[in-house]
Design a protein around this motif. Sequence first.
Motif, mmCIF file in Angstrom:
data_model
loop_
_atom_site.group_PDB
_atom_site.id
_atom_site.type_symbol
_atom_site.label_atom_id
_atom_site.label_comp_id
_atom_site.label_asym_id
_atom_site.label_seq_id
_atom_site.Cartn_x
_atom_site.Cartn_y
_atom_site.Cartn_z
ATOM 1 N N GLU A 181 0.809 -1.129 -0.013
ATOM 2 C CA GLU A 181 0.167 -0.030 -0.117
ATOM 3 C C GLU A 181 0.815 1.149 0.080
ATOM 4 O O GLU A 181 0.223 2.354 0.002
ATOM 5 C CB GLU A 181 -1.152 0.157 1.185
ATOM 6 C CG GLU A 181 -2.015 -0.999 1.029
ATOM 7 C CD GLU A 181 -3.227 -0.785 2.037
ATOM 8 O OE1 GLU A 181 -2.976 0.284 2.853
ATOM 9 O OE2 GLU A 181 -4.030 -1.581 2.119
ATOM 10 N N HIS A 182 2.189 1.213 0.100
ATOM 11 C CA HIS A 182 3.006 2.241 0.342
ATOM 12 C C HIS A 182 3.241 3.002 -1.153
ATOM 13 O O HIS A 182 3.670 2.422 -1.796
ATOM 14 C CB HIS A 182 4.235 1.741 0.901
ATOM 15 C CG HIS A 182 5.557 2.554 0.541
ATOM 16 N ND1 HIS A 182 6.821 1.849 0.360
ATOM 17 C CD2 HIS A 182 5.697 3.826 0.035
ATOM 18 C CE1 HIS A 182 7.818 2.855 0.044
ATOM 19 N NE2 HIS A 182 7.220 3.604 -0.319
ATOM 20 N N VAL A 183 2.788 4.025 -1.134
ATOM 21 C CA VAL A 183 2.706 4.982 -2.177
ATOM 22 C C VAL A 183 3.860 6.004 -2.164
ATOM 23 O O VAL A 183 4.263 6.625 -1.348
ATOM 24 C CB VAL A 183 1.508 6.085 -2.354
ATOM 25 C CG1 VAL A 183 1.629 6.788 -3.545
ATOM 26 C CG2 VAL A 183 0.087 5.155 -2.325
ATOM 27 N N GLY A 184 4.545 6.113 -3.327
ATOM 28 C CA GLY A 184 5.588 7.190 -3.526
ATOM 29 C C GLY A 184 6.911 6.580 -4.271
ATOM 30 O O GLY A 184 6.860 5.748 -5.027
ATOM 31 N N VAL A 243 0.753 5.945 -8.498
ATOM 32 C CA VAL A 243 -0.677 5.854 -8.532
ATOM 33 C C VAL A 243 -1.045 6.954 -9.574
ATOM 34 O O VAL A 243 -0.334 7.762 -9.824
ATOM 35 C CB VAL A 243 -1.489 5.934 -7.555
ATOM 36 C CG1 VAL A 243 -1.217 4.516 -6.544
ATOM 37 C CG2 VAL A 243 -1.292 7.087 -6.651
ATOM 38 N N ALA A 244 -2.299 6.631 -10.621
ATOM 39 C CA ALA A 244 -2.737 7.622 -11.166
ATOM 40 C C ALA A 244 -4.158 7.662 -11.309
ATOM 41 O O ALA A 244 -4.690 7.495 -12.384
ATOM 42 C CB ALA A 244 -2.020 7.437 -12.694
ATOM 43 N N PRO A 245 -4.937 7.923 -10.160
ATOM 44 C CA PRO A 245 -6.206 7.841 -10.149
ATOM 45 C C PRO A 245 -6.604 9.061 -10.477
ATOM 46 O O PRO A 245 -6.070 10.346 -10.641
ATOM 47 C CB PRO A 245 -6.306 7.648 -8.633
ATOM 48 C CG PRO A 245 -5.151 8.319 -7.782
ATOM 49 C CD PRO A 245 -4.263 8.087 -8.833
ATOM 50 N N GLN A 246 -7.965 8.952 -10.615
ATOM 51 C CA GLN A 246 -8.839 10.433 -10.945
ATOM 52 C C GLN A 246 -9.076 11.231 -9.837
ATOM 53 O O GLN A 246 -8.733 12.424 -9.717
ATOM 54 C CB GLN A 246 -10.472 10.010 -11.249
ATOM 55 C CG GLN A 246 -10.424 9.056 -12.283
ATOM 56 C CD GLN A 246 -10.396 10.063 -13.754
ATOM 57 O OE1 GLN A 246 -10.786 11.073 -13.736
ATOM 58 N NE2 GLN A 246 -9.868 9.567 -14.436
ATOM 59 N N LEU A 247 -8.798 10.562 -8.373
ATOM 60 C CA LEU A 247 -8.732 11.429 -7.218
ATOM 61 C C LEU A 247 -8.230 10.627 -6.222
ATOM 62 O O LEU A 247 -8.067 9.472 -5.820
ATOM 63 C CB LEU A 247 -10.408 11.497 -6.797
ATOM 64 C CG LEU A 247 -10.700 12.258 -5.334
ATOM 65 C CD1 LEU A 247 -10.029 13.763 -5.443
ATOM 66 C CD2 LEU A 247 -12.110 12.127 -4.916
ATOM 67 N N TYR A 248 -7.110 11.419 -5.520
ATOM 68 C CA TYR A 248 -6.231 11.112 -4.540
ATOM 69 C C TYR A 248 -6.470 11.664 -3.390
ATOM 70 O O TYR A 248 -6.509 13.066 -3.290
ATOM 71 C CB TYR A 248 -4.607 11.272 -4.805
ATOM 72 C CG TYR A 248 -3.942 10.433 -3.909
ATOM 73 C CD1 TYR A 248 -3.244 9.171 -4.040
ATOM 74 C CD2 TYR A 248 -3.001 11.558 -2.861
ATOM 75 C CE1 TYR A 248 -2.357 8.591 -2.933
ATOM 76 C CE2 TYR A 248 -2.073 10.869 -2.091
ATOM 77 C CZ TYR A 248 -1.911 9.396 -2.199
ATOM 78 O OH TYR A 248 -0.907 8.957 -1.513
ATOM 79 N N ILE A 249 -6.854 11.158 -2.194
ATOM 80 C CA ILE A 249 -7.229 11.954 -1.004
ATOM 81 C C ILE A 249 -6.048 11.722 0.027
ATOM 82 O O ILE A 249 -5.908 10.329 0.587
ATOM 83 C CB ILE A 249 -8.508 11.630 -0.298
ATOM 84 C CG1 ILE A 249 -9.672 11.720 -1.751
ATOM 85 C CG2 ILE A 249 -8.962 12.075 0.895
ATOM 86 C CD1 ILE A 249 -11.278 11.348 -1.224
ATOM 87 N N VAL A 308 2.399 10.238 -6.493
ATOM 88 C CA VAL A 308 0.944 10.735 -6.680
ATOM 89 C C VAL A 308 0.683 11.958 -7.750
ATOM 90 O O VAL A 308 -0.336 12.093 -7.915
ATOM 91 C CB VAL A 308 0.318 11.172 -5.337
ATOM 92 C CG1 VAL A 308 0.586 10.089 -4.251
ATOM 93 C CG2 VAL A 308 1.077 12.468 -4.859
ATOM 94 N N ASN A 309 2.072 12.404 -8.228
ATOM 95 C CA ASN A 309 1.729 13.627 -9.200
ATOM 96 C C ASN A 309 1.155 13.304 -10.714
ATOM 97 O O ASN A 309 0.780 14.346 -11.426
ATOM 98 C CB ASN A 309 3.151 14.375 -9.451
ATOM 99 C CG ASN A 309 4.198 13.469 -9.735
ATOM 100 O OD1 ASN A 309 4.064 12.297 -10.217
ATOM 101 N ND2 ASN A 309 5.536 13.889 -9.334
ATOM 102 N N SER A 310 0.767 12.210 -10.661
ATOM 103 C CA SER A 310 0.054 11.831 -12.084
ATOM 104 C C SER A 310 -1.553 11.475 -11.725
ATOM 105 O O SER A 310 -2.241 11.450 -12.548
ATOM 106 C CB SER A 310 0.452 10.446 -12.743
ATOM 107 O OG SER A 310 1.737 10.584 -12.815
ATOM 108 N N SER A 311 -1.940 11.864 -10.489
ATOM 109 C CA SER A 311 -3.351 11.824 -10.106
ATOM 110 C C SER A 311 -4.052 13.147 -10.779
ATOM 111 O O SER A 311 -3.377 14.025 -10.914
ATOM 112 C CB SER A 311 -3.560 11.925 -8.479
ATOM 113 O OG SER A 311 -2.796 11.013 -7.958
#
Lengths: 246, 317
Positions: free
Chosen positions: B244-247, B253-259, B273-276
Amino acid sequence: MKILVCITHVPDTTSKINFTDNNTKFDTTGVQFIIGPYDDYALARAIELKDAIAGTTVTVLNVGPADTEPTLRKGLAIGADDAIRVNAEPTDSFFVASQIAAIAKETPYDLILMGRESIDYNSGVVHGIVAELLGIPSISPVMKLDLDGTKAKLAREIEGGKEYLEVSLPFVAGCQEPIAEWKIPNMRGIMSARTKPLKVVEPKAVDSGVKLQKFELPPPKGSVKMIPADNVPELVNLLKNEAKVL
Amino acid sequence: MAILVFVESAEGKIKKTSIEAVAYAHALGGPVTAIALGAVEKAELEALGKYGAQKVLHVADERLSQGIIQAYATVLEKALQDESADLLVLANSSLGTPVAARVATKIGASLASNVVELPKTDGGFVVKRSIYTGKAFAWVELKNQKKVIALRKNAADIKEVGSPAQVTPYSVTLGDADFATKITSSEKATGEVLLPEANIVVSGGRGMKGPEHWGILEELAKTLHAATGCSKPVSDMGWRPHHEHVGQTGVKVAPQLYIAVGISGAIQHLAGVNSSKYIVVINKDPEAPFFKAADYGIVGDAFEIIPKLTEAIKAAK
Ligand SMILES: Cc1cc2nc3c(=O)[nH]c(=O)nc-3n(C[C@H](O)[C@H](O)[C@H](O)COP(=O)(O)OP(=O)(O)OC[C@H]3O[C@@H](n4cnc5c(N)ncnc54)[C@H](O)[C@@H]3O)c2cc1C
Ligand SMILES: Nc1ncnc2c1ncn2[C@@H]1O[C@H](COP(=O)(O)O)[C@@H](O)[C@H]1O
């Protein structure tokens, strides 16, 4: 046992990325270079294996111009026995992999460790190409690697989980955490690194199938819209009707 | 140019990133042949036709239900030859990218991974790759007649363009060398939305204070049909699983929405996350660097904001 660890010389993870010469060259102004973070995991595991298995030697290898030598010396300070630099710009993955494979054909290694990916090219392919050129297995991204004679047990990360594998030496592994803890060179390591052998070899000619045209930076991010903490439903409204992501 | 698309599956279902690969190949002009290996549901295979595959090959060999890199590369090399395809398209994944590397080497192809959009084809074949962990792009010309490209998520829009395709059984003789690595077991998160595939990601950092507080994030994720992610210290401390570790050193990740909740926004985290498309940041510190990378932000205590957010989303449905 002979272990080869391939390390990259890459901008520190906090670096701002800029280009010069009409977006065709990486701008090194003010940039600090480090061993690629994944390569650092590979090296740390190699040193652990050296400490655990008598008669093991670790060689660090970089394909790069002379200014990458401090990075190789750092590898020696961490505990590698000797270093090889292939004197060439690492223009693309196939070129780099061909140089690594040429070295490994000359001196067979029992284990070739790399990072899962470089943090400049982010290709994640050099280990696969090297292994295919050598006709041996490749496994990446590897989170755990244990040896039992000539057999290895590994854990590989897959989307949403892990896979456990068995394979015989030799093979190529692309490493990532938590395979080992990063090692920081100590004073003795730094002193002894100065006199450890660093061999420079000239590259062999390779016909690469790719050519860089230009770099590009992403467009700057617009400013953030702040929503008061006492009006959370407004955030939902904006996500739904402005961003249209709900 | 005839195109072969390798489609990956999990639990019998085709992965979304692989459907994107079919859509990408279709947008390039095709003709498109898709190939799937191991156990996959028949209806799933047929449905590939809707997204642009004229033909679907299925290698039903049980041994290939596990993603064995060398065996997969051997199958794809043969299929490229049989289909007279010069281009192989697949998803940039923990299986796809290593397979791409080996196939490209076998057939002498130009290779590009981490490709983010359709190529420019006026004068050569030039692809756009993400480099420096999302901080930049490179335009790279693929010069060889044969090409292999691994696509990052969202490189193509999925559209229905055709009707279900016929599935053709396909087989390749595999030898011991193809099975030199043996997969002895695996652990997979089942029934959850997978992080690399998710359209919405709810991610927590050290600000969540401990694993016992993840319930409110899971509740929010469930309401949004989102995947859960975390920052590196959180997985290092074992509060959440490593996958689950992002970075920079984790999942990109490249989702529509990153919270992002209780995450400071260190540059190494942002690299993942900068492709979200949109980023929402919830942090009690107004100076948290993450706000600079966000589209929407709330300064406040996660333990108060998150339950309210979940309620508001339920109410808006
Ligand atoms: C080579 C290298 C690679 C790295 N790779 C990664 C990577 O891949 N991914 C990654 O994430 N990190 C990575 N890091 C680590 C990174 O530098 C940061 O240390 C890390 O991202 C910080 O995690 P965090 O934001 O969860 O914790 P912190 O920096 O401690 O931030 C916690 C945040 O929570 C907020 N907070 C506290 N309480 C509350 C509350 N009640 N409500 C709301 N907010 C609250 C605080 O204001 C703070 O902003 C890497 C570092 C290095 C050196
Ligand atoms: N120029 C290089 N010199 C030595 N090793 C390299 C070089 N480039 C890549 N590698 C190795 O290959 C791995 C994968 O790189 P890449 O395919 O570029 O993502 C890296 O983590 C390194 O271990």
